[in-house]
Scaffold this motif. Structure first.
Motif, PDB file in Angstrom:
ATOM      1  N   ASP A 261       0.831  -1.213   0.000  1.00 50.69           N
ATOM      2  CA  ASP A 261       0.000   0.000   0.000  1.00 50.69           C
ATOM      3  C   ASP A 261       0.858   1.254   0.000  1.00 50.69           C
ATOM      4  O   ASP A 261       1.995   1.255   0.461  1.00 50.69           O
ATOM      5  N   LEU A 262       0.296   2.336  -0.515  1.00 48.47           N
ATOM      6  CA  LEU A 262       0.909   3.657  -0.352  1.00 48.47           C
ATOM      7  C   LEU A 262      -0.179   4.528   0.268  1.00 48.47           C
ATOM      8  O   LEU A 262      -1.104   4.952  -0.413  1.00 48.47           O
ATOM      9  N   VAL A 263      -0.073   4.720   1.568  1.00 46.28           N
ATOM     10  CA  VAL A 263      -1.139   5.360   2.320  1.00 46.28           C
ATOM     11  C   VAL A 263      -0.757   6.791   2.670  1.00 46.28           C
ATOM     12  O   VAL A 263       0.371   7.048   3.082  1.00 46.28           O
ATOM     13  N   ALA A 264      -1.686   7.710   2.499  1.00 44.55           N
ATOM     14  CA  ALA A 264      -1.459   9.086   2.940  1.00 44.55           C
ATOM     15  C   ALA A 264      -2.347   9.356   4.143  1.00 44.55           C
ATOM     16  O   ALA A 264      -3.546   9.107   4.096  1.00 44.55           O
ATOM     17  N   ILE A 265      -1.728   9.807   5.249  1.00 38.25           N
ATOM     18  CA  ILE A 265      -2.508  10.206   6.418  1.00 38.25           C
ATOM     19  C   ILE A 265      -2.639  11.723   6.373  1.00 38.25           C
ATOM     20  O   ILE A 265      -1.634  12.433   6.282  1.00 38.25           O
TER      21      ILE A 265
END
Lengths: 404, 234
Positions: free
Chosen positions: B37-41
């Motif tokens: 995954d490439l997750v942005a918070i």
């Protein structure tokens, strides 16, 4: 993280801040240097004293009159005039005694031609050169016969010879001591100064009988120089001398001696003791400066921990454990104090050479002081490095990362 | 591996005590992140995204809830075990780079290896490789203060990658950079995500940066207010 990596990390960290590292180590350098230089002065003095005593003959004993008490009033040592030629002769009976030389001292103005010189006249026996381990340089010493018949002959110390004759041959010349003519028959070897103010060569030796009769006008002798057959038997010789003299002086059992016997090794020991005190004192002062150096390390390490909180945070964020950080800072402190110790040894050796060359001090570097200073500087590093290192290792990684 | 959960958060909460008042930075966060995954918070400041990031990065421990990383319950680990996890599984990239000053790019990149079991003779080579990956080959011996901001951030990425982590965490990685350099950095991230299948979690409040992500997570006042897996923002 293994030890080798830790040392590498610590060395890198130190190299990144050379000036601070040097200043931190400076306290240790000075401390260790001071310990080594100071102890070398003390040891040098001790060594010089011992050598001097050795040159005087270690199997040498002195007999001097004791103190006397008259109606409760105690006089000082040497106030008795109770030693006689016969006492001296009687000592030869003791089997631990090799030879004796009675001694009568005087001081007088000595005249030769148009020169004069004030010096000590030692009236001694024919065996004086043997007892004092002091040979004739030129001419001869007086014989037993010359002593017995009280001849007016003299053997000069090199200083007196220099001052009265200024290089001319003194042998056979007549000098006048208190207007009494003495024929010079020899010159002693040069001994050098002892203790700085007392010149052993500034003396004239003459038969004690002559000094008694012609110069001092006394019939007793002031002291007896005795040589024991060997250094080992000098204690035995002391006992035998005491026994003989107690009988001769009719001293009741239990009463105090009216004379003193001292042997050279005793005197040498007490002199060595006093120089040892000097060594300890100097070393103690220097150790304090080493301690101050250690506190300096702790101080800088504490400042350095605060200054490097961010660095510690970064290291923790990439996986450094408490132990890694603790070891790194501890290693830095130990490396600094060890390098400081090594440089300090060099500085101390250098300083003691300088003191010897330009200060006129006699110095002696003993391996013990180097080892001691080195071990001490290492322990200073561990001891004073531990608190800052522990403080660094207990930091919270998040706070450390965001520390400005 | 591709679709299994790398990270599993169950009712994570984090409460700070400041004097007698309690601050609840995270209330109850549950979220799963898969391998790759490439997750942005995202979220406003004070929303708890940095706290979440610190917990994900094993720099901090939750006061409540469970955190599983590769099926290990790391929320029960002590300081030293967490340090080991950070060393082996996680790489960090910070907004202000956090490089050691007066130190070369190579030495900075080698840093995580010093705390690992990697033999000393291999560390240099691994660091060189890692620097080459972010396009810094030939600049290894430059000191950090001789490098531009973008280059410094690349060194930080190289450092994060050197131990082959499964998880890369980036806290405002482009915050101190201009747009062009920021985009270059983000391209590196997406390339690593696509080619090396490294899971990346990044915190940002810049929508343009967030656009590089495949999943989004919005926080406000310590709670997830919205999550989005479709590619649509906000």
């Amino acid at each position: 993280m293994n030890l080798l990596k830790t040392i590498r990390v610590a060395l890198n960290a130190l190299a990144r801040n050379k000036m601070r590292s040097f200043l931190t180590a400076l306290g240790i350098i000075i401390g260790v240097g001071a310990v080594i230089a100071m102890v070398s002065i003390g040891q040098g003095a001790k060594n010089a004293v011992q050598e001097r005593f050795q040159s005087m003959g270690t199997n040498l004993l002195f007999v001097r009159p004791g103190s006397r008490s008259f109606r409760g009033r105690q006089s000082g040592g040497g106030s008795y005039n109770n030693l006689t030629e016969a006492d001296a002769a009687a000592l030869l009976k003791a089997d631990a005694v090799k030879t004796v030389s009675p001694s009568v001292n005087s001081r007088a103005q000595v005249v030769y031609g148009n020169k004069n010189w004030n010096t000590s006249i030692y009236g001694v026996g024919h065996s004086y050169p043997e007892i004092r381990n002091w040979d004739v340089e030129q001419g001869v010493f007086f014989t037993e016969g010359q002593v017995r018949s009280g001849q007016k002959v003299a053997v000069l110390g090199s200083e007196v010879s220099k001052n009265l004759f200024e290089g001319a041959d003194p042998l056979g010349q007549i000098i006048r001591v208190k207007r009494i003519p003495f024929r010079v028959i020899g010159v002693m070897k040069e001994r050098g100064e002892s203790g700085g103010w007392f010149n052993q060569d500034d003396v004239i030796l003459a038969p004690y009988t002559t000094v008694q009769n012609r110069l001092a006008g006394i019939d007793y002798i002031q002291s007896i120089d005795v040589s024991a057959v060997s250094m080992k038997r000098s204690d035995e010789a002391t006992r035998q001398i005491e026994e003989i003299l107690r009988i001769r002086h009719k001293i009741a059992p239990g009463a105090e001696d009216d004379f003193n016997v001292r042997n050279m090794s005793e005197i040498a020991e007490s002199a060595a003791e006093s120089t040892q005190i000097l060594t300890n004192l100097l070393g103690g002062i220097a150790l304090v400066s080493l301690l101050v150096g250690g506190i300096g390390i702790m101080n800088i390490m504490l400042v350095s921990v605060t200054e490097r909180i961010r660095e510690i945070g970064i290291r923790m964020s990439v996986g450094a454990r408490e132990r890694d950080i603790l070891l790194q800072f501890l290693t830095e402190a130990i490396v600094l104090s060890f390098l400081g110790g090594l440089l300090g040894i060099a500085a101390g050796v250098f300083a003691s050479r300088l003191l010897a060359k330009f200060g006129g001090w006699e110095t002696l570097i003993v391996p013990g002081s180097i080892i001691l200073a080195f071990i001490f500087s290492g322990s200073v590093g561990i001891f004073f490095g531990f608190y800052p290192a522990r403080k660094a290792s207990k930091l919270d990684p998040i706070e450390a990362l965001h520390y400005e | 591996m591709e679709n299994s959960n790398l990270i599993q958060l169950e009712n994570i909460s984090r409460t700070y005590k400041i004097g007698i008042t309690e601050v609840r930075a995270l209330k109850s966060v549950s979220y799963n992140i898969k391998h790759g995954d490439l997750v942005a918070i995202m979220g406003p400041s004070g929303s708890g995204k940095s706290t979440l990031m610190n917990i994900l990065g094993c720099l901090d421990k939750p006061t409540g809830g469970k955190y599983f990383l590769e099926a290990q319950e790391v929320s029960t680990f002590d300081r030293n075990k967490l340090a080991g996890i950070r060393n082996k599984k996680i790489g960090f990239v910070f907004q202000n780079f956090n490089l050691l000053s007066r130190t070369t790019a190579l030495e900075n990149t080698e840093l995580p290896l010093l705390y690992s079991n990697v033999p000393s003779k291999n560390t240099k080579e691994m660091a060189m490789k890692s620097l080459a990956q972010v396009g810094l080959a030939g600049r290894e011996l430059h000191k950090t203060n001789q490098l531009s901001g973008g280059e410094q951030q690349r060194v930080a990425i190289a450092r994060a990658l050197v131990n082959n982590p499964t998880l890369l965490l980036a806290d405002e990685p482009t915050g101190n950079l201009d747009t062009k350099t920021g985009n270059e950095i983000m391209e590196i991230f997406t390339r690593l995500n696509k080619e090396k299948k490294i899971t990346i979690v990044l915190v940002t409040h810049d929508p343009e940066v967030a656009e590089f992500a495949s999943r989004w997570l919005y926080l406000r006042d310590g709670d997830i207010v919205k999550q989005d897996n479709t590619g649509e923002k906000r």
